[in-house]
Motif scaffolding. Structure first.
Motif, mmCIF file in Angstrom:
data_model
loop_
_atom_site.group_PDB
_atom_site.id
_atom_site.type_symbol
_atom_site.label_atom_id
_atom_site.label_comp_id
_atom_site.label_asym_id
_atom_site.label_seq_id
_atom_site.Cartn_x
_atom_site.Cartn_y
_atom_site.Cartn_z
ATOM 1 N N GLU A 36 0.877 -1.091 -0.042
ATOM 2 C CA GLU A 36 0.036 0.084 -0.003
ATOM 3 C C GLU A 36 0.886 1.163 0.079
ATOM 4 O OE1 GLU A 36 -3.190 0.207 -0.493
ATOM 5 O OE2 GLU A 36 -3.702 -1.973 -0.067
ATOM 6 N N ILE B 148 2.054 1.743 -3.370
ATOM 7 C CA ILE B 148 1.134 2.351 -4.319
ATOM 8 C C ILE B 148 0.724 3.712 -4.449
ATOM 9 C CG2 ILE B 148 -1.211 2.091 -4.938
ATOM 10 C CD1 ILE B 148 -1.156 -0.987 -4.105
ATOM 11 N N TRP C 109 -3.158 -10.156 -3.916
ATOM 12 C CA TRP C 109 -2.170 -9.749 -4.891
ATOM 13 C C TRP C 109 -1.695 -10.589 -5.696
ATOM 14 C CZ3 TRP C 109 -3.116 -4.793 -4.900
ATOM 15 C CH2 TRP C 109 -3.102 -3.974 -3.732
ATOM 16 N N ASN D 7 -3.847 -6.945 -10.190
ATOM 17 C CA ASN D 7 -4.339 -6.028 -9.096
ATOM 18 C C ASN D 7 -3.342 -5.011 -8.558
ATOM 19 O OD1 ASN D 7 -6.928 -6.934 -9.101
ATOM 20 N ND2 ASN D 7 -6.363 -8.439 -7.138
ATOM 21 N N GLU E 84 -4.336 -1.052 -9.269
ATOM 22 C CA GLU E 84 -4.344 -0.051 -8.064
ATOM 23 C C GLU E 84 -3.610 1.155 -8.300
ATOM 24 O OE1 GLU E 84 -6.482 -0.147 -5.351
ATOM 25 O OE2 GLU E 84 -7.403 -1.552 -6.335
ATOM 26 N N LYS F 264 -5.287 3.441 -10.731
ATOM 27 C CA LYS F 264 -6.284 4.004 -9.903
ATOM 28 C C LYS F 264 -5.587 5.267 -9.207
ATOM 29 C CE LYS F 264 -9.236 1.560 -8.053
ATOM 30 N NZ LYS F 264 -10.132 0.371 -7.213
ATOM 31 N N THR F 265 -4.789 5.039 -8.494
ATOM 32 C CA THR F 265 -3.853 5.970 -7.594
ATOM 33 C C THR F 265 -3.316 7.076 -8.358
ATOM 34 O OG1 THR F 265 -3.357 4.121 -5.859
ATOM 35 C CG2 THR F 265 -2.246 6.510 -5.684
ATOM 36 N N GLN G 60 -9.115 0.882 -18.621
ATOM 37 C CA GLN G 60 -8.616 1.683 -17.487
ATOM 38 C C GLN G 60 -8.333 3.220 -17.882
ATOM 39 O OE1 GLN G 60 -8.712 0.047 -14.567
ATOM 40 N NE2 GLN G 60 -9.472 -1.420 -15.905
#
Length: 390
Positions: free
Chosen positions: A144, A147, A190, A199, A203, A206-207, A251
């Protein structure tokens, strides 16, 4: 002659690129020890920009433990912003768009480069290369954190004035390591199935998109670079990649960049398959994302051949080292003056310093260097990563 690659292109986000020629991210190993931009780098970029529609700057690490090699650029801290501002300003000459590639090296580093710290990856599996160290498996919290670091790197890229970022999901670095069944042996969210191995990248996308929405005040482009196969067993195969590309096409990214040492390469694993990978990727994309293709493109005819196949952008790698004025000479109708060979005495003129030469092996490699006796096969083996983004 009127070439397709000289026509402009407008992304769905509204950003217009003046032509379809791209300078791909080619590491010059010339940043300062702490990852700050150096004057040598700025001088090199100043010489090589201005012609192509997009210039993708060499990769920058998003965290300190994401460093992959010495002389690597960093975007891991706000202290690097003054230098990154200079880099963006330098690249954005004559309307060229400045894109910054960002990454985490993962297991493709070592404890010496990381100043005594262990490498990390999706799983504690060493890369299949000489002297590879076994990385530490990342915890959920560490995943995390990385990311989030990509999001912060995107924020810094925007504040520095870049027109976009490219996520380096290729060349066996961390984003690819999570997608690969060789480096990812996890059984949580993951890893495991091919879908779960996507994934980490999804992610990150997305971030960085959230960061762009929050901080960008004008169109900001997000690209994704991908390597189509691995030779490891188990490893990424074309079927996995085509599934992933189908997902990537949905995406919030603006282009896909196919990383290969030769643009028309066929499968590494299925020798009976004679269809170039680039054609398979174009078919899978089906117009949903623009594609950048790279790999031993030298002449205008080489670039036009890829455009005729349906590629949207053509990246000029090694040839751009030899001829910084490639696009300008094509536009001026001076194709006969394009330089396809160099001498070692040209390196200073081209901004290729000793660190760059050592990193790429240019002094003894056949970069069409006058007087070199190395065969093309020997050269490709040694230089395969140059246009792939080293």
């Amino acid at each position: 002659m009127s070439y397709q690659f000289l026509k402009p292109y407008t992304f769905e986000n509204g950003m217009t690129i003046k032509n379809r020629i791209v300078i791909p991210p080619m590491t010059e190993a010339s940043s300062l020890e702490n990852g700050a931009i150096s004057n040598d780098e700025l001088a090199y970029f100043r010489l090589h920009t201005g012609g192509a529609g997009m210039f993708i700057a060499p990769v920058a690490n998003v965290t300190e433990n994401g460093k992959g090699f010495e002389g690597e650029l960093s975007i891991a801290d706000d202290k690097f912003l003054p230098g990154l501002i200079k880099l963006a300003e330098t690249l954005k000459h004559n309307g060229t768009k400045a894109i910054l590639q960002i990454f985490h090296a993962g297991r493709m580093s070592n404890s010496k480069i990381l100043r005594g710290n262990a490498t990390v990856s999706a799983s504690a599996v060493a890369a299949l290369r000489p002297n590879a160290e076994t990385p530490k498996e990342l915890s959920e919290a560490e995943i995390e954190h990385i990311i989030a670091a990509f999001g912060e790197a995107t924020r810094r890229a925007i504040q520095a004035g870049f027109d976009g970022i490219e996520l380096h999901g290729a060349n066996t670095y961390l984003m690819q390591q999570f997608f690969s069944p060789h480096s990812n042996r996890r059984t949580d969210k993951w890893g495991g199935s091919v879908e779960k191995r996507m994934n980490f990248a999804l992610e990150i996308i997305k971030t960085v998109q959230k960061a762009a929405e929050k901080y960008a005040t004008q169109p900001f482009t997000i690209g994704y670079r991908i390597s189509p196969e691995e030779i490891e067993e188990p490893g990424i195969r074309l079927a996995d990649t085509l599934k992933f590309i189908d997902v990537l096409a949905k995406q919030p990214i603006n282009y896909l960049h196919l990383s290969m040492g030769y643009a028309w390469r066929t499968s590494l694993n299925d020798k009976s398959d004679s269809e170039p990978i680039v054609k398979k990727v174009l078919q899978q994309l089906n117009g949903r994302l623009p594609l950048i293709s790279v790999g031993l493109v030298e002449t205008p005819d080489d670039a036009e051949k890829l455009m005729n196949a349906g590629v949207d952008f053509v990246a000029i790698g090694r040839e751009s080292l030899r001829e910084p004025q490639w696009v300008q000479k094509v536009i001026a109708g001076q194709e006969a003056a394009i330089r396809y060979t160099v001498a070692e005495s040209d390196f200073e003129e081209l901004g290729i310093n000793l660190a760059f030469q050592d990193f790429l092996g240019l002094l003894n490699a056949d970069l069409h260097i006058v007087g070199s006796s190395q065969s093309k096969d020997e050269f490709d083996k040694k230089m395969g990563g140059v246009e792939g983004g080293v």
